[in-house]
Design an enzyme around this catalytic site. Sequence first.
Site, PDB file in Angstrom:
ATOM      1  CB  SER A   1      -0.868  -0.013   1.313  1.00 38.93           C
ATOM      2  OG  SER A   1      -1.298   1.297   1.596  1.00 38.93           O
TER       3      SER A   1
ATOM      4  CE1 TYR B   1      -4.592  -2.209   4.607  1.00 39.30           C
ATOM      5  CE2 TYR B   1      -3.786  -0.064   4.564  1.00 39.30           C
ATOM      6  CZ  TYR B   1      -4.143  -1.264   3.965  1.00 39.30           C
ATOM      7  OH  TYR B   1      -4.352  -1.412   2.276  1.00 39.30           O
TER       8      TYR B   1
END
Length: 252
Positions: free
Chosen positions: A145, A158
């Site tokens: 990400s 995350y």
Amino acid sequence: MIAALKDRVVIVTGGAHGIGKAYCLGFANAGARVVIADIDKPGARAVASEIGAQALAIQVDVSNEDATKKMATKTLERFSRIDVLINNAAVFSVVPMHRGRIETIDPDEWDQLMAVNLRGLFFCCRAVLPAMRKQQSGKIINIASGTVFAGAPGRIHYVTSKAATIGFTRTLAREVGADNINVNCLAPGNTLSEENPTEQTIKFRESSVRLRSLKRIQMPQDVVGAMLFLASPLSDFMTGQTVNVDGGISFL
Ligand SMILES: NC(=O)c1ccc[n+]([C@@H]2O[C@H](COP(=O)([O-])OP(=O)(O)OC[C@H]3O[C@@H](n4cnc5c(N)ncnc54)[C@H](O)[C@@H]3O)[C@@H](O)[C@H]2O)c1
């Protein structure tokens, strides 16, 4: 149709929704055979029926090692080989995570997120590697990400899982390169992946536009071209790399 991807057998975990669904449709349009592997069985089936006979829906919880082994076995029973694994399933939006500063993250949610985003990655790779080693070919593409490069306050669990995915990719690339298996990572930027986004979600996705070189919202389709490249022979001499697709926010 992309000749180099025709009839390739591609497993997309988390393929029932969001960006994973866009990968599935992109591979299907390229002529590949697609396995939609998702915890959401009706969602996976819906994508498979949208694609047609070249698709297979499999229900899998990637955090369960037996389930990932079954995913590989069912793929081999149907298609006899596994050319590409996309490790896309994550606790993120469909299976939501808490967004809040470090003190507000429940340790149980930390563990659950790591179980899906990291143990899931570990198990899915272990499940397909015997077939890929036997074939002496294969491509594994892990999903990181853009949040890793700048940090993203409010979801430290995350971002930690996605940073670990990059280290995992580099290490596995070195372990399996001798078997002609490529392992790379794709890092999408802030993408409007929700099927029915609220106004608040759209605002959040829009908040990245001013940071971008290319001034628009990122959509799932924006990541598909780089994915097809990483899955195709065009990237045969690339391994251990992270490809950042964010419209020009972070320059690696
Ligand atoms: N949307 C973004 O802004 C963005 C940005 C960077 C990276 N990513 C990453 O891209 C990937 C896809 O993102 P998205 O926005 O489409 O997410 P999403 O939440 O919309 O989709 C994730 C999919 O994974 C499935 N899933 C969840 N837990 C699972 C499990 N235990 N086993 C199997 N399947 C499971 C869900 O059912 C869903 O289909 C994720 O890895 C995410 O972290 C997303």
